[in-house]
Motif scaffolding. Sequence first.
Motif, mmCIF file in Angstrom:
data_model
loop_
_atom_site.group_PDB
_atom_site.id
_atom_site.type_symbol
_atom_site.label_atom_id
_atom_site.label_comp_id
_atom_site.label_asym_id
_atom_site.label_seq_id
_atom_site.Cartn_x
_atom_site.Cartn_y
_atom_site.Cartn_z
ATOM 1 N N MET A 93 31.520 71.850 -8.832
ATOM 2 C CA MET A 93 30.163 72.236 -9.209
ATOM 3 C C MET A 93 29.522 73.098 -8.124
ATOM 4 S SD MET A 93 28.713 68.758 -10.998
ATOM 5 C CE MET A 93 27.037 69.308 -10.897
ATOM 6 N N GLN A 94 29.757 72.745 -6.871
ATOM 7 C CA GLN A 94 29.217 73.527 -5.760
ATOM 8 C C GLN A 94 29.817 74.933 -5.756
ATOM 9 O OE1 GLN A 94 30.101 72.011 -1.859
ATOM 10 N NE2 GLN A 94 28.416 73.140 -0.929
ATOM 11 N N GLN A 95 31.120 75.010 -5.995
ATOM 12 C CA GLN A 95 31.796 76.302 -6.035
ATOM 13 C C GLN A 95 31.237 77.164 -7.165
ATOM 14 O OE1 GLN A 95 35.976 76.034 -6.909
ATOM 15 N NE2 GLN A 95 36.368 78.159 -6.416
ATOM 16 N N LEU A 96 31.047 76.569 -8.336
ATOM 17 C CA LEU A 96 30.492 77.327 -9.470
ATOM 18 C C LEU A 96 29.073 77.790 -9.174
ATOM 19 C CD1 LEU A 96 31.818 75.163 -12.441
ATOM 20 C CD2 LEU A 96 32.571 77.464 -11.803
ATOM 21 N N GLY A 97 28.294 76.941 -8.483
ATOM 22 C CA GLY A 97 26.931 77.334 -8.126
ATOM 23 C C GLY A 97 26.920 78.506 -7.169
ATOM 24 N N ALA A 114 27.803 81.644 -9.039
ATOM 25 C CA ALA A 114 26.676 82.094 -9.869
ATOM 26 C C ALA A 114 25.611 82.786 -8.998
ATOM 27 C CB ALA A 114 26.072 80.922 -10.628
ATOM 28 N N ASP A 115 25.392 82.247 -7.800
ATOM 29 C CA ASP A 115 24.413 82.870 -6.897
ATOM 30 C C ASP A 115 24.884 84.232 -6.420
ATOM 31 O OD1 ASP A 115 22.727 80.727 -7.100
ATOM 32 O OD2 ASP A 115 23.352 79.791 -5.198
ATOM 33 N N ALA A 116 26.194 84.402 -6.271
ATOM 34 C CA ALA A 116 26.735 85.668 -5.777
ATOM 35 C C ALA A 116 26.711 86.746 -6.857
ATOM 36 C CB ALA A 116 28.170 85.467 -5.274
ATOM 37 N N ALA A 117 26.657 86.345 -8.101
ATOM 38 C CA ALA A 117 26.713 87.314 -9.208
ATOM 39 C C ALA A 117 25.395 87.974 -9.481
ATOM 40 C CB ALA A 117 27.180 86.627 -10.476
#
Length: 80
Positions: free
Chosen positions: A70-74, A77-80
């Motif tokens: 979940m942290q990795q996906l977050g 998402a922030d980098a996109a």
Amino acid sequence: MVTFVPYGAELTTNQAADLLNVSRPHLIKLLNDQEIDFHKVGSHRRVKSEDVLAYKRKRDTARSSALDRMQQLGQEADAA
């Protein structure tokens, strides 16, 4: 909080539920679903402490992996 459990101890369902920090009905569901081994003494279920601790390790590892994902996906998402 620290709990000491003698190796090889047999736990009641209340003790096992307390060790896992779950309700007794939830523990009974885990036992009935064969997630944790148990045996009966008369009409009472008994659970080996090492089986409860093995389940706890497995559960905690799965939770940690899910949180890492979940942290990795977050972050993605922030980098996109």
